[in-house]
Scaffold this motif. Structure first.
Motif, short mmCIF file in Angstrom:
data_model
loop_
_atom_site.label_atom_id
_atom_site.label_comp_id
_atom_site.label_asym_id
_atom_site.label_seq_id
_atom_site.Cartn_x
_atom_site.Cartn_y
_atom_site.Cartn_z
N VAL A 27 9.18 13.48 -18.73
CA VAL A 27 9.57 12.62 -17.70
C VAL A 27 10.96 11.99 -17.93
O VAL A 27 11.93 12.04 -16.97
N LYS A 28 11.37 11.86 -19.05
CA LYS A 28 12.55 11.23 -19.41
C LYS A 28 13.68 12.24 -19.53
O LYS A 28 14.89 11.93 -19.53
N GLY A 29 13.35 13.55 -19.68
CA GLY A 29 14.56 14.61 -19.82
C GLY A 29 15.06 14.84 -18.50
O GLY A 29 14.69 14.92 -17.45
N TYR A 30 16.67 14.71 -18.52
CA TYR A 30 17.35 15.10 -17.48
C TYR A 30 17.10 16.55 -17.04
O TYR A 30 16.67 17.32 -18.10
N ILE B 155 3.04 9.90 -9.84
CA ILE B 155 2.24 10.43 -11.11
C ILE B 155 1.37 11.60 -11.36
O ILE B 155 1.71 12.52 -12.14
N SER B 156 0.92 11.80 -10.21
CA SER B 156 0.18 12.98 -9.83
C SER B 156 1.01 14.25 -9.90
O SER B 156 0.80 15.26 -10.59
N ILE B 157 2.28 14.21 -9.48
CA ILE B 157 3.25 15.32 -9.35
C ILE B 157 3.54 15.51 -10.69
O ILE B 157 3.73 16.61 -10.97
N ILE B 158 4.08 14.43 -11.59
CA ILE B 158 4.38 14.64 -12.88
C ILE B 158 3.15 15.35 -13.71
O ILE B 158 3.62 16.29 -14.45
N LEU B 159 1.99 14.99 -13.59
CA LEU B 159 0.97 15.45 -14.39
C LEU B 159 0.81 16.70 -14.07
O LEU B 159 0.63 17.69 -14.90
N THR B 160 0.70 17.14 -12.95
CA THR B 160 0.62 18.56 -12.38
C THR B 160 1.55 19.79 -12.58
O THR B 160 1.34 20.54 -13.31
N ILE C 99 0.81 -1.16 -0.04
CA ILE C 99 -0.01 0.01 0.04
C ILE C 99 0.88 1.17 -0.06
O ILE C 99 0.52 2.17 -0.81
N ALA C 100 1.98 1.29 0.69
CA ALA C 100 2.63 2.45 0.55
C ALA C 100 3.57 2.63 -0.51
O ALA C 100 3.55 3.69 -1.00
N LEU C 101 3.92 1.46 -1.17
CA LEU C 101 4.57 1.72 -2.56
C LEU C 101 3.57 2.14 -3.56
O LEU C 101 3.89 3.02 -4.47
N ILE C 102 2.30 1.67 -3.44
CA ILE C 102 1.12 2.12 -4.33
C ILE C 102 1.07 3.73 -4.19
O ILE C 102 0.82 4.42 -5.16
N ILE C 103 0.93 4.27 -2.83
CA ILE C 103 0.65 5.66 -2.65
C ILE C 103 1.86 6.36 -3.27
O ILE C 103 1.73 7.47 -3.69
N ILE C 104 3.08 5.96 -2.93
CA ILE C 104 4.30 6.72 -3.52
C ILE C 104 4.26 6.64 -5.13
O ILE C 104 4.25 7.89 -5.66
N ILE C 105 3.77 5.64 -5.76
CA ILE C 105 3.66 5.43 -7.39
C ILE C 105 2.61 6.49 -7.67
O ILE C 105 2.73 7.42 -8.55
N LEU C 106 1.58 6.47 -7.11
CA LEU C 106 0.46 7.45 -7.39
C LEU C 106 0.75 8.88 -7.22
O LEU C 106 0.34 9.93 -8.25
N SER C 107 1.36 9.03 -6.20
CA SER C 107 1.65 10.48 -5.86
C SER C 107 2.70 10.94 -6.84
O SER C 107 2.84 12.29 -7.39
#
Length: 146
Positions: free
Chosen positions: A124-127, A95-100, A85-93
Motif C-alpha cells: 500500500v505505501k509503495g510508490y 480495501i477489497s481491491i488492495i487485498l485482491t 454510505i457512499a464513502l463507506i462503499i468507496i473505502i470498502l472497495s
C-alpha cells in the motif's frame, strides 16, 4: 524459458517439472504442467474480473448515492447519511481491491533478481506505476522499482 532450456539441455516440460523425465512419464508430466498453468491463468483472470466488477460497482453505487443526496429534496440528515454510505462503499472497495491485487503475483528485485511478495503494508505505501512498485527487497535490502 527456451534459452534457459537450451543452455541446460532440458525440455520446457522438465524445467516446469523440476526433474529429468523419462519417455514413459514425459506425456503425463506435460499434461500436468499444462493443467497447472491453465489453472493459474484462470485464477488470475478471476482476480482481474473481481477487481473490475468491484471498481464498476463502486463507481455506480457511490455516484448514484451522491447524486441522490445532491439533487433530491431531502433532509440534511438523510443527505449526510447517503454521502456517508457512499464513502463507506468507496473505502470498502479500495480495501477489497488492495487485498485482491496484492495477492495476484510476485515482484522481482532488479538488483538481485530475487522474487518476493511484499506485505500488504509495504504494498500500500509503495510508490507505483502500472507495472512496477517501489519496494525493498528482503534479500539484498535495496529499494527499487520492482
Amino acid at each position: 524459458m527456451l534459452p534457459l532450456c537450451e543452455a541446460l539441455d532440458i525440455s520446457v516440460n522438465e524445467l516446469l517439472s523440476g526433474e529429468k523425465l523419462s519417455i514413459i512419464n514425459y506425456q503425463e508430466k506435460a499434461e500436468d504442467n499444462m493443467l497447472s498453468l491453465l489453472k493459474e491463468n484462470e485464477a488470475n483472470r478471476k482476480r482481474l474480473f473481481q477487481t473490475i466488477v468491484s471498481i464498476v460497482t463502486t463507481i455506480i453505487a457511490s455516484v448514484s448515492l451522491i447524486m441522490m443526496a445532491s439533487f433530491l429534496n431531502l433532509n440534511t440528515i438523510i443527505r449526510i447519511f447517503l454521502i456517508s454510505i457512499a464513502l463507506i462503499i468507496i473505502i470498502l472497495s479500495i480495501i477489497s481491491i488492495i487485498l485482491t491485487d496484492s495477492k495476484t503475483g510476485y515482484y522481482e528485485c532488479p538488483s538481485c533478481h530475487h522474487q518476493f511478495m511484499p506485505t500488504i503494508h509495504e504494498y500500500v505505501k509503495g510508490y507505483h506505476t502500472f507495472t512496477k512498485r517501489y519496494l525493498r527487497c528482503p534479500k539484498c535490502k535495496k529499494t527499487n522499482l520492482c
